[in-house]
Design a protein around this motif. Sequence first.
Motif, PDB file in Angstrom:
ATOM      1  N   PHE A   1      35.596  54.671  50.347  1.00  0.00           N
ATOM      2  CA  PHE A   1      36.340  53.631  51.068  1.00  0.00           C
ATOM      3  C   PHE A   1      37.672  53.245  50.426  1.00  0.00           C
ATOM      4  CE2 PHE A   1      31.775  52.962  51.905  1.00  0.00           C
ATOM      5  CZ  PHE A   1      31.770  53.222  53.270  1.00  0.00           C
ATOM      6  N   GLY A   2      38.012  53.879  49.322  1.00  0.00           N
ATOM      7  CA  GLY A   2      39.304  53.622  48.709  1.00  0.00           C
ATOM      8  C   GLY A   2      39.197  53.087  47.294  1.00  0.00           C
ATOM      9  N   LYS A   3      39.732  53.839  46.344  1.00  0.00           N
ATOM     10  CA  LYS A   3      39.660  53.436  44.930  1.00  0.00           C
ATOM     11  C   LYS A   3      40.477  52.181  44.653  1.00  0.00           C
ATOM     12  CE  LYS A   3      40.590  57.754  43.769  1.00  0.00           C
ATOM     13  NZ  LYS A   3      39.946  58.524  44.864  1.00  0.00           N
ATOM     14  N   ILE A   4      41.640  52.082  45.286  1.00  0.00           N
ATOM     15  CA  ILE A   4      42.515  50.927  45.030  1.00  0.00           C
ATOM     16  C   ILE A   4      41.898  49.646  45.586  1.00  0.00           C
ATOM     17  CG2 ILE A   4      44.767  49.916  45.597  1.00  0.00           C
ATOM     18  CD1 ILE A   4      45.934  52.753  45.320  1.00  0.00           C
ATOM     19  N   LYS A   5      41.245  49.750  46.743  1.00  0.00           N
ATOM     20  CA  LYS A   5      40.556  48.592  47.322  1.00  0.00           C
ATOM     21  C   LYS A   5      39.457  48.102  46.376  1.00  0.00           C
ATOM     22  CE  LYS A   5      39.786  48.944  51.656  1.00  0.00           C
ATOM     23  NZ  LYS A   5      39.193  49.451  52.921  1.00  0.00           N
ATOM     24  N   VAL A   6      38.647  49.030  45.866  1.00  0.00           N
ATOM     25  CA  VAL A   6      37.567  48.681  44.930  1.00  0.00           C
ATOM     26  C   VAL A   6      38.144  48.089  43.643  1.00  0.00           C
ATOM     27  CG1 VAL A   6      35.710  49.626  43.491  1.00  0.00           C
ATOM     28  CG2 VAL A   6      35.961  50.387  45.853  1.00  0.00           C
ATOM     29  N   TYR A   7      39.224  48.689  43.163  1.00  0.00           N
ATOM     30  CA  TYR A   7      39.867  48.196  41.934  1.00  0.00           C
ATOM     31  C   TYR A   7      40.359  46.761  42.115  1.00  0.00           C
ATOM     32  CZ  TYR A   7      43.391  47.595  38.311  1.00  0.00           C
ATOM     33  OH  TYR A   7      44.145  47.090  37.287  1.00  0.00           O
ATOM     34  N   ARG A   8      41.025  46.499  43.235  1.00  0.00           N
ATOM     35  CA  ARG A   8      41.570  45.154  43.491  1.00  0.00           C
ATOM     36  C   ARG A   8      40.457  44.106  43.536  1.00  0.00           C
ATOM     37  NH1 ARG A   8      46.152  46.860  47.913  1.00  0.00           N
ATOM     38  NH2 ARG A   8      47.973  46.322  46.651  1.00  0.00           N
ATOM     39  N   ILE A   9      39.376  44.408  44.254  1.00  0.00           N
ATOM     40  CA  ILE A   9      38.256  43.459  44.333  1.00  0.00           C
ATOM     41  C   ILE A   9      37.652  43.248  42.949  1.00  0.00           C
ATOM     42  CG2 ILE A   9      35.954  43.082  45.297  1.00  0.00           C
ATOM     43  CD1 ILE A   9      36.884  44.726  47.756  1.00  0.00           C
ATOM     44  N   GLY A  10      37.547  44.337  42.174  1.00  0.00           N
ATOM     45  CA  GLY A  10      36.987  44.246  40.824  1.00  0.00           C
ATOM     46  C   GLY A  10      37.788  43.343  39.904  1.00  0.00           C
ATOM     47  N   THR A  11      39.125  43.375  40.020  1.00  0.00           N
ATOM     48  CA  THR A  11      39.953  42.516  39.162  1.00  0.00           C
ATOM     49  C   THR A  11      39.698  41.034  39.445  1.00  0.00           C
ATOM     50  OG1 THR A  11      41.820  42.618  40.730  1.00  0.00           O
ATOM     51  CG2 THR A  11      41.793  44.243  38.950  1.00  0.00           C
ATOM     52  N   VAL A  12      39.523  40.709  40.719  1.00  0.00           N
ATOM     53  CA  VAL A  12      39.268  39.312  41.094  1.00  0.00           C
ATOM     54  C   VAL A  12      37.896  38.870  40.594  1.00  0.00           C
ATOM     55  CG1 VAL A  12      38.961  37.721  43.024  1.00  0.00           C
ATOM     56  CG2 VAL A  12      40.787  39.446  43.103  1.00  0.00           C
ATOM     57  N   ILE A  13      36.876  39.720  40.788  1.00  0.00           N
ATOM     58  CA  ILE A  13      35.513  39.377  40.356  1.00  0.00           C
ATOM     59  C   ILE A  13      35.447  39.221  38.841  1.00  0.00           C
ATOM     60  CG2 ILE A  13      33.149  40.266  40.194  1.00  0.00           C
ATOM     61  CD1 ILE A  13      33.534  41.512  42.947  1.00  0.00           C
ATOM     62  N   PHE A  14      36.088  40.124  38.102  1.00  0.00           N
ATOM     63  CA  PHE A  14      36.071  40.039  36.638  1.00  0.00           C
ATOM     64  C   PHE A  14      36.747  38.756  36.152  1.00  0.00           C
ATOM     65  CE2 PHE A  14      37.963  40.717  32.467  1.00  0.00           C
ATOM     66  CZ  PHE A  14      36.892  41.206  31.736  1.00  0.00           C
ATOM     67  N   THR A  15      37.878  38.416  36.741  1.00  0.00           N
ATOM     68  CA  THR A  15      38.592  37.200  36.340  1.00  0.00           C
ATOM     69  C   THR A  15      37.758  35.962  36.633  1.00  0.00           C
ATOM     70  OG1 THR A  15      40.698  38.318  36.802  1.00  0.00           O
ATOM     71  CG2 THR A  15      40.753  35.925  36.591  1.00  0.00           C
ATOM     72  N   LEU A  16      37.089  35.932  37.795  1.00  0.00           N
ATOM     73  CA  LEU A  16      36.202  34.818  38.132  1.00  0.00           C
ATOM     74  C   LEU A  16      35.041  34.735  37.136  1.00  0.00           C
ATOM     75  CD1 LEU A  16      35.260  32.565  40.049  1.00  0.00           C
ATOM     76  CD2 LEU A  16      34.100  34.327  41.416  1.00  0.00           C
ATOM     77  N   GLY A  17      34.448  35.875  36.796  1.00  0.00           N
ATOM     78  CA  GLY A  17      33.367  35.898  35.815  1.00  0.00           C
ATOM     79  C   GLY A  17      33.815  35.377  34.461  1.00  0.00           C
ATOM     80  N   SER A  18      35.035  35.732  34.045  1.00  0.00           N
ATOM     81  CA  SER A  18      35.576  35.250  32.773  1.00  0.00           C
ATOM     82  C   SER A  18      35.712  33.735  32.763  1.00  0.00           C
ATOM     83  CB  SER A  18      36.950  35.893  32.502  1.00  0.00           C
ATOM     84  OG  SER A  18      36.840  37.296  32.415  1.00  0.00           O
ATOM     85  N   LEU A  19      36.150  33.174  33.902  1.00  0.00           N
ATOM     86  CA  LEU A  19      36.265  31.723  34.018  1.00  0.00           C
ATOM     87  C   LEU A  19      34.896  31.068  33.872  1.00  0.00           C
ATOM     88  CD1 LEU A  19      38.133  29.287  34.682  1.00  0.00           C
ATOM     89  CD2 LEU A  19      37.579  29.670  37.092  1.00  0.00           C
ATOM     90  N   LEU A  20      33.891  31.616  34.551  1.00  0.00           N
ATOM     91  CA  LEU A  20      32.541  31.051  34.500  1.00  0.00           C
ATOM     92  C   LEU A  20      31.949  31.116  33.094  1.00  0.00           C
ATOM     93  CD1 LEU A  20      31.007  32.532  37.799  1.00  0.00           C
ATOM     94  CD2 LEU A  20      31.747  30.173  37.390  1.00  0.00           C
ATOM     95  N   CYS A  21      32.231  32.178  32.366  1.00  0.00           N
ATOM     96  CA  CYS A  21      31.659  32.361  31.027  1.00  0.00           C
ATOM     97  C   CYS A  21      32.097  31.269  30.049  1.00  0.00           C
ATOM     98  CB  CYS A  21      32.056  33.723  30.458  1.00  0.00           C
ATOM     99  SG  CYS A  21      31.185  35.115  31.188  1.00  0.00           S
TER     100      CYS A  21
END
Length: 479
Positions: free
Chosen positions: A78-98
């Motif tokens: 479905f697209g590497k760049i799409k997956v990458y973009r979503i991953g950056t947002v999820i990782f940043t959110l996880g970092s905030l929660l930690c």
Amino acid sequence: MKTYQEDPVVQKNRWWILVSVAMFTFMSTLDSSIVNIALPTISNDLAVPMNKAEWVVSIYLMVVCACLLLFGKVGDSFGKIKVYRIGTVIFTLGSLLCGFNHSLAMLLFGRVIQGIGASMTMATNTGITTEVFPMSERGRALGAIGAFVSLGSIAGPGIGGLILAHFSWSYIFWINVPVGILTILIGEKFLPNDITMSKKKIDWLGFVTFAITIMSFFGSVFIGQEVGYLQIAPISLLIIAVVFFAAFIQVEKKKADPLLVFSILKNKMFTMSLITALLIFSANFFVNVVMPFYLQNARGLTASYAGLLMMVFPFLMVIGSPLSGYLTDQVGPQKLVLIGLAMLSVTQLMYIFMDQTSPIWYYVLATAIMGMGNALFQSPNNTIVMSSVEKENLGVAGSMNSFARNLGMVIGIALSTTILYSGMSASYGQRVTTYVASRPDIFIFGMRVTFIASLVICIIALLLSFSRFRKKAVDETVY
């Protein structure tokens, strides 16, 4: 446009694309190692025993490895760049929660979110880079990715020590948030839309069996470190891992679009390059585990001074990786891989002869050779991995490359601590599971045994690489 290399806008922005990918690669890999130095502080603040606090490190590695193949396949479909973009947002959110230090459960939840986001970016970063950069520059680009992977994996204790010296442990995670937001903004501006998508169905049954395999195997390793590998819990988890791995193989053989395309493993150059990467990341983590004990406990150096000395490795990586990438493009990857592995073997040999009276310059020299050896190895090895598969399998290849690195980290942590404490126990005459105060000789003995093992690992990697390159040269000559 059929490829990004034919798109003038993408080619104009290709180095900005690399900046975005490399920055997030560094952060996601750094989070595999940076937390180790903060575990005593986290344990005290959250009032939990050290063995429970260690799951803050373990759960992240487990989630990353469990999800890598899935997101590599999703990226191809479905697209590497799409997956990458979503991953950056999820990782940043996880970092905030930690960073919200309310409870261990909250912290572990944040680490799971981080791990999901990290696996999405790790599974796609090398595939994006390979598609964007022409072959004439691919070595330099993948060299940069490899450099930031190595930097992140081994710079954790040094950077973590500097943060803890001035701030609370929450900032180890929160430092990712502004950097993550900046990277997301750079990506939004410069990352192109996906053009390579196979639209194939996702093998969810394969993912479930693989994820259970990984979680059970890692659980066996980490629980075994706490209670001993011959106890019922680690043995039971290992049996579960073996059973589900067998089930995974059977599932994949029957699927039209499997999670793991086994035919890719028939490419011996690809497979041997992955095995070599796994071995070298294992050897790197031998150093990562042992050196804080050596510098702070055996040598009596302050945490800040020890952290500064441990930054020699990433400093040399920063210097050596652009050179390695340039040379990869100019002379090809094979000679550089062999030179890098030879330098890493020399480093392990030098570490064997260190003791508590060795001059600091000796440690700095050995570590500098290790940094340069890693720089010379990473870029050409990544180039070999990513250039030996078809374009439609770049996501799977990238995810397997990241999986090999993360598995190498886990094996390195487990194997080095097991060998270190076994060696110390043999020297002391009774079971040892920590540094023995006022007895640096016991630690030095265990350290030497540990580095003998890491030397063997590096030599195996060197011999495997020499063999695969020699066979390829013979085949090409015959052809």
